[in-house]
Design a protein around this motif. Structure first.
Motif, PDB file in Angstrom:
ATOM      1  N   ALA A  50       0.838  -1.203   0.000  1.00 40.55           N
ATOM      2  CA  ALA A  50       0.000   0.000   0.000  1.00 40.55           C
ATOM      3  C   ALA A  50       0.869   1.247   0.000  1.00 40.55           C
ATOM      4  CB  ALA A  50      -0.925   0.003   1.213  1.00 40.55           C
ATOM      5  N   ILE A  51       0.404   2.287  -0.670  1.00 39.29           N
ATOM      6  CA  ILE A  51       1.107   3.569  -0.749  1.00 39.29           C
ATOM      7  C   ILE A  51       0.175   4.663  -0.264  1.00 39.29           C
ATOM      8  CG2 ILE A  51       2.288   5.221  -2.246  1.00 39.29           C
ATOM      9  CD1 ILE A  51       2.947   2.971  -4.138  1.00 39.29           C
ATOM     10  N   LEU A  52       0.696   5.545   0.574  1.00 36.96           N
ATOM     11  CA  LEU A  52      -0.087   6.666   1.093  1.00 36.96           C
ATOM     12  C   LEU A  52      -0.009   7.818   0.084  1.00 36.96           C
ATOM     13  CD1 LEU A  52      -0.051   7.913   4.787  1.00 36.96           C
ATOM     14  CD2 LEU A  52      -0.467   9.442   2.878  1.00 36.96           C
ATOM     15  N   HIS A  53      -1.103   8.075  -0.601  1.00 29.24           N
ATOM     16  CA  HIS A  53      -1.191   9.170  -1.559  1.00 29.24           C
ATOM     17  C   HIS A  53      -1.912  10.348  -0.906  1.00 29.24           C
ATOM     18  CE1 HIS A  53       0.289   6.829  -4.975  1.00 29.24           C
ATOM     19  NE2 HIS A  53      -0.529   5.845  -4.604  1.00 29.24           N
ATOM     20  N   THR A  54      -1.474  11.562  -1.223  1.00 31.46           N
ATOM     21  CA  THR A  54      -2.107  12.763  -0.682  1.00 31.46           C
ATOM     22  C   THR A  54      -2.722  13.582  -1.803  1.00 31.46           C
ATOM     23  OG1 THR A  54      -0.044  14.043  -0.807  1.00 31.46           O
ATOM     24  CG2 THR A  54      -0.515  12.879   1.261  1.00 31.46           C
ATOM     25  N   ASP A  55      -3.723  14.360  -1.422  1.00 33.23           N
ATOM     26  CA  ASP A  55      -4.378  15.267  -2.367  1.00 33.23           C
ATOM     27  C   ASP A  55      -4.793  16.505  -1.595  1.00 33.23           C
ATOM     28  OD1 ASP A  55      -5.361  16.290  -4.668  1.00 33.23           O
ATOM     29  OD2 ASP A  55      -6.844  14.702  -5.031  1.00 33.23           O
ATOM     30  N   TYR A  56      -5.207  17.543  -2.315  1.00 28.15           N
ATOM     31  CA  TYR A  56      -5.615  18.780  -1.664  1.00 28.15           C
ATOM     32  C   TYR A  56      -6.787  18.515  -0.718  1.00 28.15           C
ATOM     33  CZ  TYR A  56      -2.730  21.200  -5.113  1.00 28.15           C
ATOM     34  OH  TYR A  56      -1.681  21.632  -5.880  1.00 28.15           O
ATOM     35  N   GLY A  57      -6.732  19.181   0.452  1.00 23.73           N
ATOM     36  CA  GLY A  57      -7.756  18.991   1.457  1.00 23.73           C
ATOM     37  C   GLY A  57      -8.786  20.099   1.491  1.00 23.73           C
ATOM     38  N   GLY A  58      -9.620  20.052   2.522  1.00 27.34           N
ATOM     39  CA  GLY A  58     -10.721  21.002   2.633  1.00 27.34           C
ATOM     40  C   GLY A  58     -10.287  22.445   2.736  1.00 27.34           C
ATOM     41  N   SER A  59      -9.200  22.726   3.468  1.00 27.82           N
ATOM     42  CA  SER A  59      -8.750  24.112   3.626  1.00 27.82           C
ATOM     43  C   SER A  59      -8.317  24.709   2.297  1.00 27.82           C
ATOM     44  CB  SER A  59      -7.590  24.182   4.622  1.00 27.82           C
ATOM     45  OG  SER A  59      -8.023  23.833   5.914  1.00 27.82           O
ATOM     46  N   PHE A  60      -7.668  23.918   1.456  1.00 29.16           N
ATOM     47  CA  PHE A  60      -7.239  24.415   0.148  1.00 29.16           C
ATOM     48  C   PHE A  60      -8.444  24.803  -0.698  1.00 29.16           C
ATOM     49  CE2 PHE A  60      -6.123  23.965  -4.305  1.00 29.16           C
ATOM     50  CZ  PHE A  60      -4.883  24.573  -4.387  1.00 29.16           C
ATOM     51  N   TRP A  61      -9.448  23.912  -0.768  1.00 28.14           N
ATOM     52  CA  TRP A  61     -10.611  24.191  -1.611  1.00 28.14           C
ATOM     53  C   TRP A  61     -11.458  25.318  -1.030  1.00 28.14           C
ATOM     54  CZ3 TRP A  61      -9.654  22.489  -6.077  1.00 28.14           C
ATOM     55  CH2 TRP A  61      -9.032  21.256  -6.290  1.00 28.14           C
ATOM     56  N   LEU A  62     -11.531  25.415   0.294  1.00 24.93           N
ATOM     57  CA  LEU A  62     -12.278  26.514   0.906  1.00 24.93           C
ATOM     58  C   LEU A  62     -11.603  27.850   0.622  1.00 24.93           C
ATOM     59  CD1 LEU A  62     -14.670  27.285   2.686  1.00 24.93           C
ATOM     60  CD2 LEU A  62     -13.212  26.940   4.686  1.00 24.93           C
ATOM     61  N   THR A  63     -10.279  27.882   0.689  1.00 27.12           N
ATOM     62  CA  THR A  63      -9.544  29.102   0.351  1.00 27.12           C
ATOM     63  C   THR A  63      -9.729  29.477  -1.109  1.00 27.12           C
ATOM     64  OG1 THR A  63      -7.890  28.484   2.017  1.00 27.12           O
ATOM     65  CG2 THR A  63      -7.284  30.209   0.462  1.00 27.12           C
TER      66      THR A  63
END
Length: 307
Positions: free
Chosen positions: A238-251
């Motif tokens: 398994a690989i831990l992938h990241t993506d933009y979170g709620g704070s980014f989209w709210l901003t």
């Protein structure tokens, strides 16, 4: 004991729900909102709706610009894996591992699936800060001394300054620039409210455009780390992938709101000034001012008065 330090927690610490700084900011803006709602019944007619819309949107922009400075979900990712739990132990656990990256540091969570395994409650939430005045490497060393679970230390090690991934420098610099531009956006937001209240409507619209521009700069600053090569975080297959979170989209949403609102104010100033004055409830004030100027009373008994 190892040099007076317990190598493992006797009980895991509870994960925090809200950051104290975030709570303070939200409470302050809620107090301002409640104060406005108390005086809104005194505004007459359609102006009440216009005032409510303007004030609530303005407070929304302000609270988002300040709050996202302290949130930890600008970038986030989860992975479910079967991984080792403690150092020097063959025991393995099934857990959900989460990574939450903010402007001031990273937050690593470890939640067992199920929570109770190996006669322990596996529910950890650890924060490692890199903001000014904080030493990320020292926080990581303290985690080693306290005996944090292996998955948390493995993820946190990727962001140390000595890691060959170089993620620490990338995220720390981009986070500092994003935070600085957001504080500038907050100052221009204050200026726009002052200009709207004077009222100098077109310049208030220009300040809203500047606010949206600086919010966009903060997003661009943070998103630059996505273009850099980041070391993969493996937990077996398994690989831990990241993506933009709620704070980014709210901003992003608030930045677009400022740009659209500022553009609308400037466009109405040049093409439909009457509609803009109606929205800002200026017609009544102008009429009263005109009435006060034109209605002049002359005392015929005063010296020098015309016969």
């Amino acid at each position: 004991l190892f040099n007076g330090v317990q190598p493992f927690y006797p009980q895991p610490r509870k994960a925090f729900v809200f950051d104290v700084s975030t709570i303070i900011v939200v409470v302050v803006f809620l107090a301002l909102t409640c104060a406005f709602l108390l005086i809104i019944p005194g505004i007459r007619g359609r102006a009440r709706l216009y005032w409510t819309l303007r004030v609530l949107l303005s407070l929304l922009v302000g609270v988002v610009i300040v709050t996202v400075q302290f949130t930890g979900d600008w970038e986030r990712g989860w992975v479910r894996a079967n991984t080792s739990y403690k150092s020097f132990s063959p025991a393995r656990v099934s857990a959900d591992i989460g990574l939450h990256i903010g402007l001031a540091g990273v937050n690593v969570t470890l939640t067992g699936n199920p929570v109770d395994q190996l006669n322990e409650t596996i529910d950890y939430n650890e924060n490692f800060a890199w903001s000014f005045g904080a030493d990320y490497d020292h926080s990581y060393s303290r985690g080693l001394e306290r005996g944090l679970p292996g998955p948390i230390l493995y993820v946190a090690e990727k962001f140390t300054s000595r890691s060959p991934c170089d993620a620490h420098r990338q995220y720390r610099i981009s986070g500092h620039y994003a935070s600085a531009t957001l504080w500038v956006a907050f100052c221009t937001w204050l200026l726009s409210n002052v200009l709207f209240s004077m009222p100098v409507l077109v310049y208030g619209g220009y300040m809203l455009l500047v606010t949206g521009t600086f919010v966009a700069f903060s997003l661009l600053s943070f998103s630059t780390v996505r273009n850099a090569l980041v070391c993969p975080i493996h937990f077996g297959p398994a690989i831990l992938h990241t993506d933009y979170g709620g704070s980014f989209w709210l901003t992003l949403a608030v930045g677009l709101l400022c740009l659209v609102a500022g553009s609308a104010v400037v466009a109405l100033h040049y093409f439909n000034l009457d509609l803009l004055k109606t929205f800002f409830d200026l017609h009544d004030d102008k009429a009263e001012e005109h009435q006060e100027v034109t209605e002049v009373y002359i005392n015929p008994q005063a010296p020098g008065a015309a016969p």
